[in-house]
Design a protein around this motif. Structure first.
Motif, PDB file in Angstrom:
ATOM      1  N   PHE A  73     -21.854  23.746  28.806  1.00  0.00           N
ATOM      2  CA  PHE A  73     -21.442  25.129  28.599  1.00  0.00           C
ATOM      3  C   PHE A  73     -20.009  25.350  29.068  1.00  0.00           C
ATOM      4  CE2 PHE A  73     -25.987  25.100  29.573  1.00  0.00           C
ATOM      5  CZ  PHE A  73     -26.529  25.868  28.565  1.00  0.00           C
ATOM      6  N   ASP A  74     -19.218  26.053  28.252  1.00  0.00           N
ATOM      7  CA  ASP A  74     -17.882  26.542  28.613  1.00  0.00           C
ATOM      8  C   ASP A  74     -17.799  27.979  28.123  1.00  0.00           C
ATOM      9  OD1 ASP A  74     -16.196  24.391  29.837  1.00  0.00           O
ATOM     10  OD2 ASP A  74     -16.764  23.334  28.000  1.00  0.00           O
ATOM     11  N   GLY A  75     -17.874  28.933  29.024  1.00  0.00           N
ATOM     12  CA  GLY A  75     -17.865  30.342  28.640  1.00  0.00           C
ATOM     13  C   GLY A  75     -18.359  31.200  29.781  1.00  0.00           C
ATOM     14  N   THR A  76     -19.214  32.162  29.470  1.00  0.00           N
ATOM     15  CA  THR A  76     -19.725  33.084  30.484  1.00  0.00           C
ATOM     16  C   THR A  76     -21.229  33.248  30.341  1.00  0.00           C
ATOM     17  OG1 THR A  76     -17.631  34.302  30.417  1.00  0.00           O
ATOM     18  CG2 THR A  76     -19.497  35.409  31.463  1.00  0.00           C
ATOM     19  N   PHE A  77     -21.921  33.231  31.476  1.00  0.00           N
ATOM     20  CA  PHE A  77     -23.350  33.533  31.534  1.00  0.00           C
ATOM     21  C   PHE A  77     -23.523  34.967  32.013  1.00  0.00           C
ATOM     22  CE2 PHE A  77     -23.846  28.948  31.703  1.00  0.00           C
ATOM     23  CZ  PHE A  77     -25.027  28.750  31.006  1.00  0.00           C
ATOM     24  N   TYR A  78     -24.458  35.679  31.387  1.00  0.00           N
ATOM     25  CA  TYR A  78     -24.837  37.031  31.792  1.00  0.00           C
ATOM     26  C   TYR A  78     -26.302  36.970  32.192  1.00  0.00           C
ATOM     27  CZ  TYR A  78     -20.511  38.004  29.433  1.00  0.00           C
ATOM     28  OH  TYR A  78     -19.190  37.984  29.058  1.00  0.00           O
TER      29      TYR A  78
END
Length: 182
Positions: A73-78
């Motif tokens: 994963f490369d990004g944002t977790f919510y």
């Protein structure tokens, strides 16, 4: 050979379903747990609502390994707010990849070749919905940031997840998670 095009989308969806069911870690129960005191029902309802009001965390080259599958994963977790004291779900937006080696079985290799015309499962994605009752949150190594609501795109993915899984596979993931937790 690698999965691509439409087959890649199916491949990622099938892997996500398998991981969701495996991470729920429960038997095939499909209905919400019954409880005259309302405790079990409250847990189920919180899981079914899947509200992303538990904060967010950036992910840079975060790798989650489960059995033969490796997801990057490369990004944002919510995150979902904790249910029964632990985060039980997240939505990811960014860029990611899935790699899964085929078990060392001629039958499994033949199945993958026949269904996906591939020797290995390799695919990319932009969004992912994760539901879990195990140590996935810890395995991701992310510390959730408190406060704030997720963007509309993330909340929409969370809101639609249980209904889509129920319609497409017959699995009530919120019920499975509730049974596993309780």
């Amino acid at each position: 050979m690698r999965c691509n095009g439409r087959l890649a989308a199916w491949c990622v969806q099938a892997l996500a379903f398998c991981l969701a069911v495996a991470w729920a870690g429960v038997a095939m129960g499909q209905t919400p747990p019954a409880d005259s005191s309302g405790g079990s029902l409250a847990v189920y309802q919180a899981l079914a609502q899947f509200e992303l009001n538990g904060g967010s965390a950036p992910a840079k080259n975060v790798v989650l390994k489960r059995d033969r599958a490796e997801i990057t994963f490369d990004g944002t977790f919510y995150f979902e707010a904790p249910v029964e004291g632990r985060v039980r779900g997240a939505v990811f937006i960014g860029s990611g990849s899935v790699h899964a080696d085929v078990p060392n079985s001629l039958a499994e290799k033949d199945n993958l070749q026949r269904m996906l015309h591939a020797d290995v499962v390799d695919s990319t994605f932009k969004t992912a919905v994760l539901r879990f009752s195990d140590d996935t949150m810890e395995a991701l190594g992310l510390k959730d940031a408190s406060g704030g609501n997720a963007p509309d795109e993330a909340q929409k993915l969370a809101t639609e997840f249980n209904g889509k899984m129920l319609k497409e596979t017959g699995a009530n993931i919120a019920a499975r998670l509730a049974v596993s937790i309780l």
